[in-house]
Design a protein around this motif. Structure first.
Motif, PDB file in Angstrom:
ATOM      1  N   MET A   1      45.369  29.872  55.347  1.00 19.52           N
ATOM      2  CA  MET A   1      46.340  30.507  54.623  1.00 19.52           C
ATOM      3  C   MET A   1      46.743  31.370  53.725  1.00 19.52           C
ATOM      4  O   MET A   1      48.196  31.723  53.336  1.00 19.52           O
ATOM      5  CB  MET A   1      47.651  28.961  53.810  1.00 19.52           C
ATOM      6  CG  MET A   1      47.836  27.370  54.875  1.00 19.52           C
ATOM      7  SD  MET A   1      47.492  28.036  56.733  1.00 19.52           S
ATOM      8  CE  MET A   1      50.690  28.216  55.907  1.00 19.52           C
ATOM      9  N   HIS A   2      46.126  30.960  52.421  1.00 18.59           N
ATOM     10  CA  HIS A   2      45.894  32.387  51.321  1.00 18.59           C
ATOM     11  C   HIS A   2      44.989  33.120  51.709  1.00 18.59           C
ATOM     12  O   HIS A   2      43.476  33.415  51.964  1.00 18.59           O
ATOM     13  CB  HIS A   2      45.210  31.824  50.290  1.00 18.59           C
ATOM     14  CG  HIS A   2      45.979  30.380  50.106  1.00 18.59           C
ATOM     15  ND1 HIS A   2      46.280  29.317  50.484  1.00 18.59           N
ATOM     16  CD2 HIS A   2      48.266  30.686  49.647  1.00 18.59           C
ATOM     17  CE1 HIS A   2      47.347  28.352  49.809  1.00 18.59           C
ATOM     18  NE2 HIS A   2      48.506  29.497  49.077  1.00 18.59           N
ATOM     19  N   HIS A   3      45.246  34.439  51.650  1.00 21.86           N
ATOM     20  CA  HIS A   3      44.386  36.176  51.757  1.00 21.86           C
ATOM     21  C   HIS A   3      44.214  36.499  50.065  1.00 21.86           C
ATOM     22  O   HIS A   3      45.780  36.567  49.802  1.00 21.86           O
ATOM     23  CB  HIS A   3      44.520  36.315  53.003  1.00 21.86           C
ATOM     24  CG  HIS A   3      44.551  35.785  54.253  1.00 21.86           C
ATOM     25  ND1 HIS A   3      43.411  36.014  54.894  1.00 21.86           N
ATOM     26  CD2 HIS A   3      45.874  34.735  54.915  1.00 21.86           C
ATOM     27  CE1 HIS A   3      44.626  34.788  56.052  1.00 21.86           C
ATOM     28  NE2 HIS A   3      45.318  34.928  56.299  1.00 21.86           N
ATOM     29  N   GLU A   4      43.052  37.272  49.935  1.00 21.93           N
ATOM     30  CA  GLU A   4      43.193  38.119  48.798  1.00 21.93           C
ATOM     31  C   GLU A   4      41.998  39.370  48.965  1.00 21.93           C
ATOM     32  O   GLU A   4      41.650  39.592  50.269  1.00 21.93           O
ATOM     33  CB  GLU A   4      42.356  37.686  48.384  1.00 21.93           C
ATOM     34  CG  GLU A   4      41.890  38.230  46.832  1.00 21.93           C
ATOM     35  CD  GLU A   4      40.601  37.587  46.593  1.00 21.93           C
ATOM     36  OE1 GLU A   4      39.968  38.901  45.129  1.00 21.93           O
ATOM     37  OE2 GLU A   4      39.361  37.337  46.635  1.00 21.93           O
ATOM     38  N   TYR A   5      42.918  40.448  48.676  1.00 24.31           N
ATOM     39  CA  TYR A   5      42.406  41.580  49.116  1.00 24.31           C
ATOM     40  C   TYR A   5      42.362  42.093  47.740  1.00 24.31           C
ATOM     41  O   TYR A   5      43.175  42.727  46.777  1.00 24.31           O
ATOM     42  CB  TYR A   5      43.229  42.199  49.472  1.00 24.31           C
ATOM     43  CG  TYR A   5      43.200  43.785  48.785  1.00 24.31           C
ATOM     44  CD1 TYR A   5      41.694  44.220  50.290  1.00 24.31           C
ATOM     45  CD2 TYR A   5      44.162  44.793  48.874  1.00 24.31           C
ATOM     46  CE1 TYR A   5      41.135  45.758  49.879  1.00 24.31           C
ATOM     47  CE2 TYR A   5      43.347  46.317  49.173  1.00 24.31           C
ATOM     48  CZ  TYR A   5      41.886  46.788  49.531  1.00 24.31           C
ATOM     49  OH  TYR A   5      41.978  47.966  49.503  1.00 24.31           O
ATOM     50  N   THR A   6      41.446  42.673  46.991  1.00 24.79           N
ATOM     51  CA  THR A   6      41.026  43.550  45.781  1.00 24.79           C
ATOM     52  C   THR A   6      40.188  44.579  45.310  1.00 24.79           C
ATOM     53  O   THR A   6      38.949  44.503  46.712  1.00 24.79           O
ATOM     54  CB  THR A   6      39.777  41.927  45.070  1.00 24.79           C
ATOM     55  OG1 THR A   6      40.502  40.804  44.603  1.00 24.79           O
ATOM     56  CG2 THR A   6      39.293  43.054  43.561  1.00 24.79           C
ATOM     57  N   GLU A   7      40.524  45.531  45.300  1.00 20.64           N
ATOM     58  CA  GLU A   7      40.294  46.716  45.290  1.00 20.64           C
ATOM     59  C   GLU A   7      39.141  46.795  43.867  1.00 20.64           C
ATOM     60  O   GLU A   7      39.844  46.434  42.452  1.00 20.64           O
ATOM     61  CB  GLU A   7      40.716  48.051  45.242  1.00 20.64           C
ATOM     62  CG  GLU A   7      41.967  48.089  46.115  1.00 20.64           C
ATOM     63  CD  GLU A   7      42.757  49.059  46.037  1.00 20.64           C
ATOM     64  OE1 GLU A   7      43.498  48.862  45.184  1.00 20.64           O
ATOM     65  OE2 GLU A   7      43.445  48.745  47.122  1.00 20.64           O
ATOM     66  N   CYS A   8      38.077  46.836  43.551  1.00 21.87           N
ATOM     67  CA  CYS A   8      36.493  46.577  42.342  1.00 21.87           C
ATOM     68  C   CYS A   8      36.634  48.349  42.017  1.00 21.87           C
ATOM     69  O   CYS A   8      35.276  48.640  42.724  1.00 21.87           O
ATOM     70  CB  CYS A   8      35.955  45.552  42.718  1.00 21.87           C
ATOM     71  SG  CYS A   8      36.340  44.231  43.532  1.00 21.87           S
ATOM     72  N   TYR A   9      35.939  48.837  41.044  1.00 24.24           N
ATOM     73  CA  TYR A   9      36.508  50.069  40.275  1.00 24.24           C
ATOM     74  C   TYR A   9      34.862  50.089  39.288  1.00 24.24           C
ATOM     75  O   TYR A   9      35.680  48.878  38.445  1.00 24.24           O
ATOM     76  CB  TYR A   9      37.184  51.046  40.037  1.00 24.24           C
ATOM     77  CG  TYR A   9      38.221  50.900  42.029  1.00 24.24           C
ATOM     78  CD1 TYR A   9      37.638  51.766  42.042  1.00 24.24           C
ATOM     79  CD2 TYR A   9      39.368  50.037  41.809  1.00 24.24           C
ATOM     80  CE1 TYR A   9      38.695  51.896  43.516  1.00 24.24           C
ATOM     81  CE2 TYR A   9      40.268  50.657  42.621  1.00 24.24           C
ATOM     82  CZ  TYR A   9      40.120  51.765  43.194  1.00 24.24           C
ATOM     83  OH  TYR A   9      41.062  52.017  44.835  1.00 24.24           O
ATOM     84  N   TYR A  10      33.873  50.171  39.699  1.00 25.03           N
ATOM     85  CA  TYR A  10      32.475  50.233  38.324  1.00 25.03           C
ATOM     86  C   TYR A  10      32.445  51.285  37.490  1.00 25.03           C
ATOM     87  O   TYR A  10      32.528  52.363  38.824  1.00 25.03           O
ATOM     88  CB  TYR A  10      31.669  49.662  39.390  1.00 25.03           C
ATOM     89  CG  TYR A  10      31.994  48.077  39.580  1.00 25.03           C
ATOM     90  CD1 TYR A  10      32.142  47.397  38.735  1.00 25.03           C
ATOM     91  CD2 TYR A  10      31.757  48.641  41.058  1.00 25.03           C
ATOM     92  CE1 TYR A  10      32.448  45.284  39.281  1.00 25.03           C
ATOM     93  CE2 TYR A  10      32.869  46.561  41.680  1.00 25.03           C
ATOM     94  CZ  TYR A  10      32.483  45.606  40.653  1.00 25.03           C
ATOM     95  OH  TYR A  10      32.257  44.674  41.165  1.00 25.03           O
ATOM     96  N   ILE A  11      32.505  51.956  36.766  1.00 27.34           N
ATOM     97  CA  ILE A  11      31.456  52.779  36.055  1.00 27.34           C
ATOM     98  C   ILE A  11      30.410  53.245  36.544  1.00 27.34           C
ATOM     99  O   ILE A  11      29.675  52.044  36.447  1.00 27.34           O
ATOM    100  CB  ILE A  11      32.266  53.180  34.515  1.00 27.34           C
ATOM    101  CG1 ILE A  11      33.103  53.506  34.106  1.00 27.34           C
ATOM    102  CG2 ILE A  11      30.840  54.033  34.347  1.00 27.34           C
ATOM    103  CD1 ILE A  11      33.410  52.957  32.969  1.00 27.34           C
TER     104      ILE A  11
END
Length: 242
Positions: free
Chosen positions: A217-227
């Motif tokens: 019922m719940h969704h997460e979308y994450t963009e992760c940016y690392y040096i």
């Protein structure tokens, strides 16, 4: 245009991004000309060009010479070529580091077709965007942009997101279990560079995370940016089922 500390072209880019989020600009359609956009936003052509370049880097627009600039289609399957990986917090703990959240912005917005697809909602539906700077010993080296479907019971206070996001969701009886990620190396756009305090020529590792709850019922979308110079990526293939 609203008053903002961000550069003017970043503000224009965000307003143009909202046109895509709310389906005002549909996939595969041509956006107004640079001259028309100058009239709409009351800015110079240089500002418009820089704003367009931001959305091109974000994979939302594409330039087709000599016909113009178009909203990109969303036909690409986001789950293609993914692998299972560990969470950022667990990675840091396994090498003896306690990661900190140094800065949080909470934004209420609307889903563009891309985000809607990832969150299993309709374009234009209300969403929450969490922008978090994370690091160790007050040294920020990771910028996360997390998208969640808006729910009335989600806090809009930045202070509630300085700890673990998953622990916060658990407190609401939401348990994220499926974790699929895509990893690639990129050069940062201006927003990423500003958050990480790096130049536009500094290599960045980009991880796209797609998760869903036990009840779907719940969704997460994450963009992760690392040096790139501050973060190393590790996969233990012995723990991956073939």
């Amino acid at each position: 245009m609203s008053q903002d500390k961000q550069p003017l072209y970043i503000q224009v880019a965000e307003e143009m991004r909202n046109n895509i989020r709310t389906d005002k600009w549909l996939p595969n359609t041509k956006i107004p000309t640079e001259y028309n956009l100058c009239d709409i936003y009351h800015v110079s052509r240089i500002t418009i060009r820089k704003a367009i370049d931001e959305l091109v880097r974000d994979n939302l627009l594409e330039k087709k010479k000599p016909v113009g600039t178009f909203v990109k289609s969303i036909d690409a399957e986001p789950y293609k070529n993914y692998t299972l990986v560990k969470s950022f917090t667990m990675e840091m703990k396994e090498i003896g580091l306690n990661v900190e959240t140094l800065k949080v912005n909470v934004i209420v917005s609307h889903a563009d077709p891309h985000i809607a697809k990832y969150l299993n909602i309709k374009p234009g539906d209300k969403i929450i965007i969490l922008k978090r700077l994370r690091g160790v010993d007050n040294n920020g080296f990771a910028f996360f942009k997390t998208y969640l479907k808006f729910e009335e019971y989600y806090s809009l206070k930045s202070s509630d997101y300085y700890g673990s996001l998953y622990q916060y969701l658990n407190s609401l009886n939401i348990y994220m279990v499926d974790d699929k990620e895509i990893v690639e190396s990129i050069l940062p756009n201006k927003e990423i560079a500003l958050w990480l305090k790096i130049s536009s020529s500094t290599p960045v590792l980009k991880r796209l995370r797609f998760t869903s709850s036990t009840d779907k019922m719940h969704h997460e979308y994450t963009e992760c940016y690392y040096i790139g110079s501050e973060y190393k990526y590790f996969i233990d293939f012995s723990k991956i089922n073939h």
